[in-house]
Write a protein that holds these residues in place. Structure first.
Motif, short mmCIF file in Angstrom:
data_model
loop_
_atom_site.label_atom_id
_atom_site.label_comp_id
_atom_site.label_asym_id
_atom_site.label_seq_id
_atom_site.Cartn_x
_atom_site.Cartn_y
_atom_site.Cartn_z
N SER A 177 -12.57 2.01 14.77
CA SER A 177 -12.39 0.88 15.68
C SER A 177 -12.50 1.30 17.14
CB SER A 177 -11.03 0.23 15.43
OG SER A 177 -10.00 1.20 15.57
N LYS A 178 -12.57 2.60 17.40
CA LYS A 178 -12.76 3.09 18.78
C LYS A 178 -14.22 3.28 19.12
CE LYS A 178 -8.55 5.35 20.33
NZ LYS A 178 -7.97 6.63 20.81
N GLY A 179 -15.10 2.94 18.19
CA GLY A 179 -16.53 3.05 18.46
C GLY A 179 -17.10 4.42 18.17
N THR A 180 -16.35 5.29 17.50
CA THR A 180 -16.82 6.64 17.20
C THR A 180 -17.37 6.73 15.78
OG1 THR A 180 -14.64 7.35 16.46
CG2 THR A 180 -15.16 7.65 18.79
N LEU A 181 -18.23 7.73 15.57
CA LEU A 181 -18.75 8.05 14.24
C LEU A 181 -18.41 9.52 13.96
CD1 LEU A 181 -22.37 6.62 14.60
CD2 LEU A 181 -20.42 5.46 13.57
N ARG A 182 -17.91 9.78 12.77
CA ARG A 182 -17.59 11.16 12.40
C ARG A 182 -18.39 11.54 11.16
NH1 ARG A 182 -12.86 9.01 14.51
NH2 ARG A 182 -11.77 10.35 16.03
N LEU A 183 -19.20 12.58 11.30
CA LEU A 183 -19.96 13.12 10.18
C LEU A 183 -19.14 14.24 9.56
CD1 LEU A 183 -22.78 12.99 8.73
CD2 LEU A 183 -23.40 14.96 10.16
N CYS A 184 -18.91 14.16 8.26
CA CYS A 184 -18.07 15.14 7.58
C CYS A 184 -18.86 15.87 6.50
CB CYS A 184 -16.86 14.45 6.94
SG CYS A 184 -15.79 13.60 8.13
N ASP A 185 -18.50 17.14 6.30
CA ASP A 185 -19.14 17.98 5.30
C ASP A 185 -18.08 18.44 4.31
OD1 ASP A 185 -20.47 19.88 3.78
OD2 ASP A 185 -21.57 20.70 5.49
N MET A 186 -18.19 18.01 3.06
CA MET A 186 -17.18 18.32 2.06
C MET A 186 -17.20 19.79 1.63
SD MET A 186 -16.91 14.92 -0.35
CE MET A 186 -18.63 14.89 -0.84
N ARG A 187 -18.20 20.55 2.08
CA ARG A 187 -18.22 21.97 1.76
C ARG A 187 -17.25 22.75 2.64
NH1 ARG A 187 -24.59 22.82 2.47
NH2 ARG A 187 -23.95 21.85 4.43
N GLU A 188 -16.88 22.17 3.78
CA GLU A 188 -16.05 22.90 4.74
C GLU A 188 -14.58 22.93 4.33
OE1 GLU A 188 -16.72 21.22 8.56
OE2 GLU A 188 -18.78 21.96 8.72
N ALA A 189 -14.09 21.82 3.78
CA ALA A 189 -12.67 21.75 3.41
C ALA A 189 -12.48 20.61 2.43
CB ALA A 189 -11.79 21.53 4.64
N ALA A 190 -11.42 20.70 1.63
CA ALA A 190 -11.13 19.64 0.67
C ALA A 190 -10.73 18.36 1.39
CB ALA A 190 -10.03 20.09 -0.28
N LEU A 191 -9.98 18.51 2.48
CA LEU A 191 -9.58 17.35 3.29
C LEU A 191 -10.40 17.36 4.57
CD1 LEU A 191 -7.60 14.94 3.34
CD2 LEU A 191 -6.04 16.38 4.64
N CYS A 192 -11.25 16.36 4.74
CA CYS A 192 -12.19 16.34 5.87
C CYS A 192 -11.60 15.66 7.10
CB CYS A 192 -13.48 15.64 5.44
SG CYS A 192 -14.32 16.41 4.05
N ASP A 193 -10.37 16.02 7.44
CA ASP A 193 -9.77 15.45 8.65
C ASP A 193 -10.44 16.00 9.90
OD1 ASP A 193 -8.13 13.96 7.14
OD2 ASP A 193 -6.30 15.08 7.52
N LYS A 194 -11.03 17.18 9.79
CA LYS A 194 -11.79 17.75 10.90
C LYS A 194 -13.27 17.50 10.63
CE LYS A 194 -8.46 21.32 12.23
NZ LYS A 194 -8.23 22.78 12.42
N HIS A 195 -13.88 16.74 11.50
CA HIS A 195 -15.27 16.34 11.31
C HIS A 195 -16.21 17.47 11.71
CE1 HIS A 195 -13.74 15.04 15.29
NE2 HIS A 195 -14.83 15.65 15.71
N SER A 196 -17.44 17.39 11.19
CA SER A 196 -18.49 18.34 11.58
C SER A 196 -19.14 17.92 12.89
CB SER A 196 -19.55 18.44 10.49
OG SER A 196 -19.00 18.86 9.28
N LYS A 197 -19.34 16.62 13.04
CA LYS A 197 -19.93 16.10 14.27
C LYS A 197 -19.24 14.80 14.66
CE LYS A 197 -24.61 18.03 13.93
NZ LYS A 197 -26.06 17.72 14.05
N LEU A 198 -19.11 14.60 15.96
CA LEU A 198 -18.52 13.37 16.49
C LEU A 198 -19.55 12.69 17.37
CD1 LEU A 198 -16.01 11.51 16.99
CD2 LEU A 198 -15.54 12.95 18.97
N PHE A 199 -19.94 11.48 16.99
CA PHE A 199 -20.90 10.70 17.77
C PHE A 199 -20.13 9.67 18.58
CE2 PHE A 199 -22.89 12.29 13.97
CZ PHE A 199 -24.14 12.73 14.39
N GLU A 200 -20.25 9.77 19.89
CA GLU A 200 -19.48 8.87 20.75
C GLU A 200 -20.21 8.70 22.07
OE1 GLU A 200 -14.83 8.33 22.20
OE2 GLU A 200 -15.59 10.34 21.70
N GLU A 201 -20.33 7.47 22.49
CA GLU A 201 -20.98 7.19 23.77
C GLU A 201 -19.91 6.99 24.84
OE1 GLU A 201 -24.57 4.43 25.53
OE2 GLU A 201 -23.33 3.60 23.93
#
Length: 436
Positions: A231-255
């Motif tokens: 709802s803040k206008g952000t996109l988070r790309l997550c990679d399930m190979r990095e961790a079981a819980l993807c609370d830390k994103h691989s990439k953050l898309f934000e203008e």
């Protein structure tokens, strides 16, 4: 441009989701009454060469019923939030449907033969007296009228505390994910009693909550990647190979927000209501209240392209806030080649943007244009007080009760499905000449 229209009358008939299957031969709609209607594309015949592409009702079934959560004293609506088809593996079709809490897997199959000639049963199905059976016969299959059977195969329940807003089938065809306001769960299609929580943004203290998940989708080719919007206008790309819980994103898309354009409504209109991977998997298409944006997965700092859907509404944000329209969640769609995008607007308008030529067109889904093979005329909205041409419509004349929130594009052809409140329009053959 031809279209078929489905009339509906009651509030429960308001269409809440539209989805083509993977080859475009079937189209499913869900409504507020918990029903799923499946349309099938008619094959072309020698006597009716123009009939190809017309979609007729194939099957209708009740997917969800209203429920009551006794622990929380809450009513759970039967409204279908999303439908997702599974890739076809055999003669049967499978689809997932979900309301706010429960996801169901349905099997859709055809039967055009019935077995006859049982030894121990008569033609009515009654058990015969064994003493009357004097000879054995081989049962045979006899042709019968085509019957479409829809049966529930799995029920995935009790995994979401908040309302489910997205489901997405993984490219491994074995797993799928479901997202609610604060969590995303990963399911195996064969296991209903447990799921894995892969994203959890719920704060320890709910008073610290600053954003919610609005949509989520798997990458079309890489089964380890998924994206979710907020709802803040952000996109988070997550990679399930990095961790079981993807609370830390691989990439953050934000203008970054332009400070000079900040207003009371900035946060509301920046909320992303839909996110879709392109068919190639290289791009992301998002929709917020006023714009549609195309993001390159390799460029996080700003969108590659920004399209103004209805910029003329900026002066109306105050009244749109008062009548709650500012919270409407518009969806978006790619065409099969990722060269054109589509999204809805008010007054039963929908917008198309050609990414190559940068041309755009506004079209209207209306009852007045309901003749088969009618060509839609481009529409134009002019700002209040601006110069008006003959067919222009003033922004003050827009009907905000008529809105196109749900759209879908055939995976390979120029056929689109438009849900306009409680009517379904299917346009086909070619895009408007303005787009070519």
């Amino acid at each position: 441009m031809c279209f078929l229209i489905l009339w509906a009358e009651k509030t429960s008939d308001i269409i809440s989701t539209v989805e083509f299957n993977h080859n475009g031969e079937l189209l499913a709609t869900g409504d507020k009454g918990g029903r799923v209607v499946i349309f099938q594309r008619e094959p072309e015949t020698k006597t009716e060469p123009f009939s190809q592409g017309e979609y007729n009702v194939y099957s209708t079934f009740q997917s969800h019923e209203p429920e009551f959560d006794y622990l929380k004293s809450l009513e759970i609506e039967e409204k279908i939030n999303k439908i997702r088809w599974l890739p076809q593996q055999n003669a049967a079709h499978f689809l997932l449907s979900t309301n706010d809490k429960t996801i169901k897997l349905w099997k859709v199959s055809e039967r055009d033969k019935r077995p006859e000639g049982y030894n121990l049963k008569d033609e009515e199905g009654r058990i015969k007296d064994i003493s009357t059976v004097t000879s054995l016969q081989v049962p045979v299959l006899k042709p019968m009228d085509l019957m479409v059977e829809v049966s529930p195969r799995r029920v995935f329940a009790n995994a979401h505390t908040y309302h489910v807003n997205s489901i997405s089938v993984n490219s491994d065809y074995e797993t799928y994910m479901s997202a609610d306001d604060l969590r995303i769960n990963l399911w195996h299609l064969d296991i209903t009693d447990r799921s894995f929580n892969i994203v959890d943004i719920k704060p320890a203290n709910m008073e610290d909550l600053t954003e919610v998940i609005t949509a989520a989708e798997f990458h079309p080719h890489h089964c380890n990647l998924f994206v979710y919007s907020s709802s803040k206008g952000t996109l988070r790309l997550c990679d399930m190979r990095e961790a079981a819980l993807c609370d830390k994103h691989s990439k953050l898309f934000e203008e970054p927000e332009d400070p000079s354009a900040h207003s009371f409504f900035s946060e509301i209109i920046s909320s992303v209501s839909d996110v879709k991977f392109s068919h190639s998997g290289r791009y992301l298409l998002t929709r917020d209240y006023l714009t549609a944006k195309v993001w390159d997965l390799n460029m996080e700092r700003k969108p590659l392209e920004t399209y103004q859907v209805h910029d003329y509404l900026r002066s109306k944000l105050c009244s749109l806030y008062e009548n709650d329209c500012i919270f409407d969640k518009f969806e978006c769609a790619w065409n099969g080649s990722d060269s054109v995008i589509m999204t809805g607007a008010y007054n039963n308008f929908f917008r198309m943007f050609d990414r190559n030529t940068k041309r755009d067109v506004t079209l209207e889904a209306s009852r007045e244009s309901s003749k088969p093979r009618a060509v839609l005329k481009p529409r134009r909205v002019c700002s209040a007080g601006g110069k008006r041409r003959k067919d222009d419509i003033s922004v003050d004349s827009l009907d905000f009760t008529k809105k196109i929130l749900h759209t879908a594009w055939h995976p390979t052809e120029n056929i689109i499905a438009i849900a306009a409140t409680n009517n379904l329009y299917i346009f086909q053959d070619k895009l408007n000449s303005e787009m070519h």
